[in-house]
Design a protein around this motif. Structure first.
Motif, PDB file in Angstrom:
ATOM      1  N   MET A  30      -2.232   2.491 -29.355  1.00  0.00           N
ATOM      2  CA  MET A  30      -3.372   1.733 -28.896  1.00  0.00           C
ATOM      3  C   MET A  30      -2.989   0.793 -27.749  1.00  0.00           C
ATOM      4  N   ILE A  31      -1.821   0.153 -27.828  1.00  0.00           N
ATOM      5  CA  ILE A  31      -1.393  -0.795 -26.794  1.00  0.00           C
ATOM      6  C   ILE A  31      -0.295  -0.183 -25.941  1.00  0.00           C
ATOM      7  N   VAL A  32      -0.491  -0.240 -24.634  1.00  0.00           N
ATOM      8  CA  VAL A  32       0.530   0.179 -23.678  1.00  0.00           C
ATOM      9  C   VAL A  32       0.838  -1.012 -22.783  1.00  0.00           C
ATOM     10  N   VAL A  33       2.110  -1.386 -22.733  1.00  0.00           N
ATOM     11  CA  VAL A  33       2.568  -2.477 -21.880  1.00  0.00           C
ATOM     12  C   VAL A  33       3.757  -1.968 -21.082  1.00  0.00           C
ATOM     13  N   ARG A  34       3.702  -2.160 -19.764  1.00  0.00           N
ATOM     14  CA  ARG A  34       4.840  -1.800 -18.914  1.00  0.00           C
ATOM     15  C   ARG A  34       5.019  -2.852 -17.839  1.00  0.00           C
ATOM     16  N   VAL A  35       6.269  -3.186 -17.564  1.00  0.00           N
ATOM     17  CA  VAL A  35       6.639  -4.029 -16.440  1.00  0.00           C
ATOM     18  C   VAL A  35       7.531  -3.148 -15.578  1.00  0.00           C
ATOM     19  N   GLN A  36       7.132  -2.967 -14.316  1.00  0.00           N
ATOM     20  CA  GLN A  36       7.810  -1.975 -13.478  1.00  0.00           C
ATOM     21  C   GLN A  36       7.775  -2.374 -12.018  1.00  0.00           C
ATOM     22  N   ALA A  37       8.727  -1.858 -11.267  1.00  0.00           N
ATOM     23  CA  ALA A  37       8.752  -2.087  -9.820  1.00  0.00           C
ATOM     24  C   ALA A  37       7.804  -1.107  -9.112  1.00  0.00           C
ATOM     25  N   GLU A  38       7.654   0.080  -9.660  1.00  0.00           N
ATOM     26  CA  GLU A  38       6.862   1.126  -9.016  1.00  0.00           C
ATOM     27  C   GLU A  38       5.373   0.814  -9.042  1.00  0.00           C
ATOM     28  N   ASP A  39       4.672   1.334  -8.044  1.00  0.00           N
ATOM     29  CA  ASP A  39       3.222   1.246  -8.016  1.00  0.00           C
ATOM     30  C   ASP A  39       2.668   2.080  -9.166  1.00  0.00           C
ATOM     31  N   PHE A  40       1.400   1.922  -9.467  1.00  0.00           N
ATOM     32  CA  PHE A  40       0.749   2.689 -10.525  1.00  0.00           C
ATOM     33  C   PHE A  40      -0.507   3.337  -9.975  1.00  0.00           C
ATOM     34  N   ASP A  41      -0.941   4.376 -10.658  1.00  0.00           N
ATOM     35  CA  ASP A  41      -2.153   5.110 -10.307  1.00  0.00           C
ATOM     36  C   ASP A  41      -3.276   4.611 -11.228  1.00  0.00           C
ATOM     37  N   TYR A  42      -4.158   3.787 -10.665  1.00  0.00           N
ATOM     38  CA  TYR A  42      -5.233   3.176 -11.451  1.00  0.00           C
ATOM     39  C   TYR A  42      -6.047   4.235 -12.201  1.00  0.00           C
ATOM     40  N   ALA A  43      -6.475   5.270 -11.498  1.00  0.00           N
ATOM     41  CA  ALA A  43      -7.322   6.296 -12.119  1.00  0.00           C
ATOM     42  C   ALA A  43      -6.593   6.995 -13.264  1.00  0.00           C
ATOM     43  N   ALA A  44      -5.332   7.328 -13.074  1.00  0.00           N
ATOM     44  CA  ALA A  44      -4.562   8.001 -14.122  1.00  0.00           C
ATOM     45  C   ALA A  44      -4.361   7.082 -15.331  1.00  0.00           C
ATOM     46  N   GLU A  45      -4.101   5.814 -15.082  1.00  0.00           N
ATOM     47  CA  GLU A  45      -3.904   4.869 -16.193  1.00  0.00           C
ATOM     48  C   GLU A  45      -5.190   4.670 -16.980  1.00  0.00           C
ATOM     49  N   MET A  46      -6.313   4.577 -16.289  1.00  0.00           N
ATOM     50  CA  MET A  46      -7.590   4.406 -16.991  1.00  0.00           C
ATOM     51  C   MET A  46      -7.976   5.688 -17.737  1.00  0.00           C
ATOM     52  N   ALA A  47      -7.652   6.851 -17.177  1.00  0.00           N
ATOM     53  CA  ALA A  47      -7.917   8.116 -17.875  1.00  0.00           C
ATOM     54  C   ALA A  47      -7.068   8.202 -19.149  1.00  0.00           C
ATOM     55  N   ALA A  48      -5.831   7.751 -19.067  1.00  0.00           N
ATOM     56  CA  ALA A  48      -4.961   7.768 -20.250  1.00  0.00           C
ATOM     57  C   ALA A  48      -5.487   6.803 -21.317  1.00  0.00           C
ATOM     58  N   LEU A  49      -5.972   5.640 -20.893  1.00  0.00           N
ATOM     59  CA  LEU A  49      -6.569   4.690 -21.838  1.00  0.00           C
ATOM     60  C   LEU A  49      -7.786   5.326 -22.507  1.00  0.00           C
ATOM     61  N   ARG A  50      -8.600   5.993 -21.726  1.00  0.00           N
ATOM     62  CA  ARG A  50      -9.795   6.641 -22.276  1.00  0.00           C
ATOM     63  C   ARG A  50      -9.422   7.690 -23.320  1.00  0.00           C
ATOM     64  N   MET A  51      -8.370   8.440 -23.058  1.00  0.00           N
ATOM     65  CA  MET A  51      -7.928   9.469 -24.007  1.00  0.00           C
ATOM     66  C   MET A  51      -7.405   8.845 -25.306  1.00  0.00           C
ATOM     67  N   ARG A  52      -6.706   7.722 -25.201  1.00  0.00           N
ATOM     68  CA  ARG A  52      -6.163   7.041 -26.393  1.00  0.00           C
ATOM     69  C   ARG A  52      -7.259   6.377 -27.213  1.00  0.00           C
ATOM     70  N   ALA A  53      -8.358   5.999 -26.572  1.00  0.00           N
ATOM     71  CA  ALA A  53      -9.396   5.192 -27.210  1.00  0.00           C
ATOM     72  C   ALA A  53     -10.582   6.059 -27.628  1.00  0.00           C
ATOM     73  N   ALA A  54     -10.334   6.970 -28.535  1.00  0.00           N
ATOM     74  CA  ALA A  54     -11.406   7.852 -29.010  1.00  0.00           C
ATOM     75  C   ALA A  54     -12.557   7.018 -29.568  1.00  0.00           C
ATOM     76  N   GLY A  55     -13.759   7.379 -29.191  1.00  0.00           N
ATOM     77  CA  GLY A  55     -14.946   6.686 -29.670  1.00  0.00           C
ATOM     78  C   GLY A  55     -15.356   5.490 -28.829  1.00  0.00           C
ATOM     79  N   ALA A  56     -14.651   5.241 -27.752  1.00  0.00           N
ATOM     80  CA  ALA A  56     -14.983   4.093 -26.899  1.00  0.00           C
ATOM     81  C   ALA A  56     -16.336   4.297 -26.234  1.00  0.00           C
ATOM     82  N   GLY A  57     -17.089   3.223 -26.158  1.00  0.00           N
ATOM     83  CA  GLY A  57     -18.345   3.226 -25.423  1.00  0.00           C
ATOM     84  C   GLY A  57     -18.217   2.439 -24.135  1.00  0.00           C
TER      85      GLY A  57
END
Length: 150
Positions: A1-28
């Motif tokens: 349910m919780i993902v926390v990362r501290v990193q030097a690299e940039d992140f892909d906003y769309a990919a991270e939000m898609a992954a959150l959506r997949m983890r959060a079954a039933g989200a409205g």
């Protein structure tokens, strides 16, 4: 349910939000916030910012913060990503994503997380402009925003 990362690299906003959506079954509701490095601060044109952190402690405190949010709101998922190292104007710094069955919980939890990140997370910012380098202090408005959640 919780993902926390501290990193030097940039992140892909769309990919991270898609992954959150997949983890959060039933989200409205999914709420995502991305903080960007500003070009101007206190009237100075910035050329870069270096974010320093305390490895291990930063991840631990961000995880504890996410757990606090999960206890206060009915969340189905949380993502917190925070970068460190040298950044330039326009670079992504932080991503906070929350998922819940309902929008109010997702919005409030995301706002809570960002308010506390700005004041409690162990990150230090060294801003650079053409003629100056200085460490950024907490702003009273950030402190007041975090205090409203106590």
């Amino acid at each position: 349910m919780i993902v926390v990362r501290v990193q030097a690299e940039d992140f892909d906003y769309a990919a991270e939000m898609a992954a959150l959506r997949m983890r959060a079954a039933g989200a409205g509701a999914l709420v995502g916030f991305t903080g960007l490095m500003r070009e101007m601060h206190d009237g100075a044109r910035l050329t870069a910012m270096t974010l320093e952190h305390y490895p291990g402690m930063a991840e631990r405190q961000l995880t504890e913060l996410a757990q606090t949010a999960a206890q206060r709101w009915p969340l189905l998922g949380i993502t917190i990503l925070h970068r460190h190292g040298r950044l330039t104007p326009g670079d992504q710094i932080v991503l906070v994503g929350t998922a819940s069955a309902h929008r109010q919980a997702a919005f409030e939890a995301a706002q809570f997380l960002m308010d506390w990140l700005k004041t409690k997370a162990p990150f230090w910012k060294l801003e650079e402009s053409q003629d100056r380098r200085h460490w950024v202090a907490s702003h009273s408005t950030d402190v007041a925003a975090a205090e409203r959640w106590e």
